[in-house]
Design an enzyme around this catalytic site. Structure first.
Site, mmCIF file in Angstrom:
data_model
loop_
_atom_site.group_PDB
_atom_site.id
_atom_site.type_symbol
_atom_site.label_atom_id
_atom_site.label_comp_id
_atom_site.label_asym_id
_atom_site.label_seq_id
_atom_site.Cartn_x
_atom_site.Cartn_y
_atom_site.Cartn_z
ATOM 1 N N CYS A 44 -12.384 3.140 -28.756
ATOM 2 C CA CYS A 44 -13.680 3.788 -28.958
ATOM 3 C C CYS A 44 -14.413 4.019 -27.643
ATOM 4 O O CYS A 44 -15.460 3.409 -27.396
ATOM 5 C CB CYS A 44 -14.510 2.959 -29.918
ATOM 6 S SG CYS A 44 -13.648 2.770 -31.469
ATOM 7 N N GLU A 45 -13.836 4.807 -26.785
ATOM 8 C CA GLU A 45 -14.437 5.170 -25.502
ATOM 9 C C GLU A 45 -13.943 6.576 -25.168
ATOM 10 O O GLU A 45 -12.753 6.851 -25.320
ATOM 11 C CB GLU A 45 -13.927 4.264 -24.365
ATOM 12 C CG GLU A 45 -14.116 2.801 -24.564
ATOM 13 C CD GLU A 45 -15.320 2.233 -23.829
ATOM 14 O OE1 GLU A 45 -15.968 2.963 -23.042
ATOM 15 O OE2 GLU A 45 -15.609 1.054 -24.079
ATOM 16 N N GLY A 55 0.754 -1.246 0.000
ATOM 17 C CA GLY A 55 0.000 0.000 0.000
ATOM 18 C C GLY A 55 0.782 1.291 0.000
ATOM 19 O O GLY A 55 0.209 2.365 -0.211
ATOM 20 N N TYR A 85 0.662 -1.904 -12.118
ATOM 21 C CA TYR A 85 -0.730 -1.964 -12.584
ATOM 22 C C TYR A 85 -0.860 -1.374 -13.991
ATOM 23 O O TYR A 85 -1.858 -0.779 -14.329
ATOM 24 C CB TYR A 85 -1.670 -1.253 -11.586
ATOM 25 C CG TYR A 85 -1.495 -1.768 -10.180
ATOM 26 C CD1 TYR A 85 -1.966 -3.020 -9.825
ATOM 27 C CD2 TYR A 85 -0.815 -1.020 -9.215
ATOM 28 C CE1 TYR A 85 -1.771 -3.519 -8.550
ATOM 29 C CE2 TYR A 85 -0.623 -1.511 -7.938
ATOM 30 C CZ TYR A 85 -1.106 -2.760 -7.606
ATOM 31 O OH TYR A 85 -0.910 -3.252 -6.348
ATOM 32 N N PRO A 135 4.659 -5.205 -0.664
ATOM 33 C CA PRO A 135 4.676 -4.003 -1.504
ATOM 34 C C PRO A 135 4.574 -4.351 -2.980
ATOM 35 O O PRO A 135 5.100 -5.369 -3.425
ATOM 36 C CB PRO A 135 6.049 -3.398 -1.200
ATOM 37 C CG PRO A 135 6.909 -4.586 -0.906
ATOM 38 C CD PRO A 135 6.012 -5.567 -0.187
ATOM 39 N N GLY A 136 3.902 -3.520 -3.724
ATOM 40 C CA GLY A 136 3.820 -3.683 -5.168
ATOM 41 C C GLY A 136 4.271 -2.392 -5.828
ATOM 42 O O GLY A 136 5.403 -2.240 -6.295
HETATM 43 N N1 LLP Z 1 -1.472 -6.944 -0.805
HETATM 44 C C1 LLP Z 1 -2.772 -7.069 -1.120
HETATM 45 C C2 LLP Z 1 -3.601 -8.021 -0.404
HETATM 46 C C3 LLP Z 1 -3.322 -6.245 -2.118
HETATM 47 O O1 LLP Z 1 -4.599 -6.364 -2.411
HETATM 48 C C4 LLP Z 1 -2.489 -5.325 -2.802
HETATM 49 C C5 LLP Z 1 -3.031 -4.463 -3.850
HETATM 50 C C6 LLP Z 1 -1.130 -5.265 -2.456
HETATM 51 C C7 LLP Z 1 -0.659 -6.087 -1.441
HETATM 52 C C8 LLP Z 1 -0.171 -4.344 -3.129
HETATM 53 O O2 LLP Z 1 -0.501 -3.019 -2.936
HETATM 54 P P1 LLP Z 1 0.500 -1.837 -3.394
HETATM 55 O O3 LLP Z 1 1.737 -1.937 -2.546
HETATM 56 O O4 LLP Z 1 0.810 -2.024 -4.811
HETATM 57 O O5 LLP Z 1 -0.261 -0.612 -3.124
HETATM 58 N N2 LLP Z 1 -5.045 -1.233 -9.660
HETATM 59 C C9 LLP Z 1 -4.894 -0.218 -8.641
HETATM 60 C C10 LLP Z 1 -4.271 -0.761 -7.372
HETATM 61 C C11 LLP Z 1 -5.034 -1.924 -6.784
HETATM 62 C C12 LLP Z 1 -4.346 -2.514 -5.589
HETATM 63 C C13 LLP Z 1 -4.899 -3.832 -5.254
HETATM 64 N N3 LLP Z 1 -4.262 -4.482 -4.181
HETATM 65 C C14 LLP Z 1 -4.083 0.920 -9.220
HETATM 66 O O6 LLP Z 1 -3.684 0.854 -10.378
HETATM 67 O O7 LLP Z 1 -3.847 1.905 -8.538
#
Ligand code: LLP
Length: 418
Positions: free
Chosen positions: A342-343, A239, A371, A274-275
């Protein structure tokens, strides 16, 4: 900090001019910097070096095999949410005992696959799911290690579509109900409770929501321990936000310090998922300007990439900086940068004053590493674009461009129509 910079007015990724990659693979394409990816992982991981921890990179942010492999080689585990992500993680060589599995809708077949693979733990999101995991594990004569994903009801102060830890969200188990669920879980024959988990949302730019959640989880852990339910892992999810525009998210070191200050004495192995913070600013989407035109008072810049390639702006109205790959004398003009789909929601930038890009110019959509490709689709029957990884002076195609034949792969026309 990332390694996309202008040298002599041309955008480079590490030691490679972006133009050179475009000439080799065509546009559009995703471009990632190996050095940035590695550095972001190391910074995050080392920020927690004083406490026992596992970083489980969140595969949904970017699930390319080569990208996963970079982190796996650095010791990363993987946070998964589907059998498909489990497959990708294992194929990339992840240690199953560093894989954690979240998600509100795990199917039985996926649960069995995860049990066979002996993953570290399931982050269980409902009492029915707990039942199903117990039954599956029983049939397989094994025991499932689990955490409950607790919904701590804190406001992560982010976009509502990516907030997950408030009561009204579908995720996790209400913190008030969690003690009861844990008691039940502890009695199940094929369940071994080992941890507590939460994930409150994404693109969070303040520390306070994380610490609020942590405080709530700490209380829960001490109640559980008082009842003899052993908790060895505390998973705080992912997050942490990044800078797309003017945001000032905490540095991973500050985030880590706040967590460690508040939780050093818990005696748990911490898990982080983390993502975005690892991959977001390590990737860009490169496209070409196909046409420009003026409608009403606005200039439209039409690119060969569209919302099917990067859907964040359409979906969340999110900001991505757009930059010319080559800087020239250009006037700044109010523009909409749009794709060919087309949107009307097919845009990368709206009402933005940017250099007047012209037909044939290359443009980079910045901060597209998280993402981006992973949410891309074939909408409007557009082959998905290649992904390219730069390391120093060399670049590697880590996913080739889909072909037109790929578009119809698996489809068939029933005999009666022939
Ligand atoms: N852990 C869980 C259980 C999650 O659902 C997520 C993201 C993460 C970790 C990683 O979160 P991060 O560190 O990346 O914030 N598509 C959206 C983001 C959706 C996030 C979903 N879950 C966007 O493009 O902003």
């Amino acid at each position: 900090m990332n390694y996309f910079n202008y040298v002599d007015n041309k955008l480079w990724c590490e030691g490679v001019p972006v133009l050179e990659v475009a000439q080799a693979v065509g546009t559009p394409f995703y471009l990632y910097s190996h050095r940035t990816l590695k550095r972001h992982f190391e910074v995050f991981d080392s920020a927690f070096e004083d406490i026992p921890h596992i970083v489980c990179f969140s595969a949904k942010a970017n699930s390319n095999a080569a990208i996963l492999k970079i982190f796996i080689n650095e010791g990363s585990g993987i946070d998964i949410v589907s059998g498909g992500e489990l497959y990708r993680a294992l194929e990339a060589g992840a240690d199953p005992r560093k894989i954690v599995y979240s998600g509100v809708g795990k199917r039985e077949e996926e649960i069995r696959y995860a049990l066979e693979s002996d993953i570290l733990m399931f982050n269980v999101e409902s009492s029915q799911e707990l039942e199903v995991i117990n039954t599956c594990a029983g049939r397989m004569n094994t025991v499932a290690r689990i955490s409950l994903r607790v919904n701590p009801d804190v406001d992560p102060m982010t976009h509502p579509h990516i907030s997950t830890g408030m009561r009204e969200n579908k995720f996790g188990i209400d913190i008030e109900k969690s003690l009861g669920e844990y008691r039940r879980a502890a009695k199940l024959d094929h369940i071994k409770v080992i941890g507590v988990d939460c994930h409150i949302g994404s693109q969070i730019t303040q520390i306070a929501p994380f610490i609020d959640a942590l405080d709530r989880l700490k209380k829960l852990i001490s109640s559980l321990r008082n009842e003899g339910i052993g908790i060895r892992y505390l998973d705080l999810g992912g997050g942490l936000g990044i800078t797309y525009d003017q945001e000032t998210p905490p540095h991973p070191k500050a985030y880590a310090k706040a967590i460690m200050d508040s939780a050093r004495d818990i005696d748990c192995t911490f898990i982080f998922e983390p993502g975005r913070v690892i991959v977001g600013n390590a990737g860009i989407l490169v496209c070409e300007v196909l046409y420009t035109k003026n409608n009403a008072d606005k200039r439209f810049v039409i690119t060969d990439a569209g919302m099917n390639d990067l859907m964040r702006p359409s979906l969340y109205n999110s900001y991505h900086e757009v930059r010319p790959v080559e800087l020239k004398e250009r006037k700044d003009v109010l523009s909409d940068v749009v794709g060919p789909i087309c949107e009307s929601s097919d845009f990368f930038a709206r009402g933005r004053v940017i250099p007047a890009l012209e037909r044939g110019d290359l443009m980079a959509v910045m901060s597209a590493g998280a993402y981006g490709f992973s949410m891309s689709s074939n909408y409007n029957s557009r082959p998905r674009v290649p992904e390219v990884l730069v390391r120093d002076e060399a670049f590697y195609v880590i996913r080739s461009r889909e072909t037109r034949a790929d578009l119809a792969r698996g489809e068939s026309i029933p005999d009666f129509m022939r």
